[in-house]
Design an enzyme around this catalytic site. Sequence first.
Site, mmCIF file in Angstrom:
data_model
loop_
_atom_site.group_PDB
_atom_site.id
_atom_site.type_symbol
_atom_site.label_atom_id
_atom_site.label_comp_id
_atom_site.label_asym_id
_atom_site.label_seq_id
_atom_site.Cartn_x
_atom_site.Cartn_y
_atom_site.Cartn_z
ATOM 1 N N GLY A 32 0.833 -1.197 0.000
ATOM 2 C CA GLY A 32 0.000 0.000 0.000
ATOM 3 C C GLY A 32 0.867 1.245 0.000
ATOM 4 N N SER A 34 2.633 4.814 1.057
ATOM 5 C CA SER A 34 3.223 5.339 2.285
ATOM 6 C C SER A 34 2.132 6.066 3.063
ATOM 7 C CB SER A 34 4.351 6.320 1.938
ATOM 8 O OG SER A 34 4.909 6.876 3.105
ATOM 9 N N SER A 36 -0.403 4.567 4.514
ATOM 10 C CA SER A 36 -1.686 3.850 4.478
ATOM 11 C C SER A 36 -1.955 3.075 5.766
ATOM 12 C CB SER A 36 -1.735 2.899 3.277
ATOM 13 O OG SER A 36 -0.694 1.937 3.352
ATOM 14 N N SER A 39 2.798 -0.312 8.461
ATOM 15 C CA SER A 39 3.665 -0.549 9.619
ATOM 16 C C SER A 39 2.873 -0.595 10.918
ATOM 17 C CB SER A 39 4.753 0.533 9.702
ATOM 18 O OG SER A 39 5.617 0.449 8.589
ATOM 19 N N SER A 106 6.044 -1.897 -1.887
ATOM 20 C CA SER A 106 6.102 -2.860 -3.005
ATOM 21 C C SER A 106 5.171 -2.430 -4.139
ATOM 22 C CB SER A 106 5.816 -4.293 -2.532
ATOM 23 O OG SER A 106 4.731 -4.387 -1.653
#
Length: 199
Positions: A32, A34, A36, A39, A106
Amino acid sequence: MSTNITFHEGSVDAPERFQLLQQKGITIWFTGLSGSGKSTIGCALEQHLLHHRKFSYRLDGDNIRFGLNKDLGFDEKSRVENIRRIGEVSKLFSDAGCITITAFISPYRADRDVARELHQKANLSFIEVFIDAPLAVVEQRDPKGLYKKARAGEIKDFTGISAPYEAPVDPEIHIKTDENDVKQAVEIIAGYLSKHNYI
């Protein structure tokens, strides 16, 4: 690759290892934009699984670039190599019986497909989780201030702004983080894992 090497099979195969550990090794691949929530949800999921006595470990995009992938940039070639390495590492973790959580933008579908194929060839499960938030939402969140810098032209090749993001076509799990909070996201993923007998 060198031709003077031979793969050395171990004395314990994956099925025996999974039986002894009483869990299956799998890779849960978060993708997804940055900001989103990859982490954040990955941390919460790892904690949830460990509290349920499940051997799990999180591989995070930024963290990996402090060590294993510190030699890579953010151009297309480096991004491809970044994901290739993580595909291989997550496969090793999963072969060891770990529930491996990867949190990487990714951005390229083909690279995620390569990671999936690596797992499939090794008879390991690969679960793609699309951590989905609209660009307007992640720009508003902008926890690291990166979108602002990208809009100002201070960061080149920034995914979603000056570099593409190819959303998954058919992920196993699709979580819209502008509609679900972290707790709900973990419940959705844990529910999927339970339903499919991974936990």
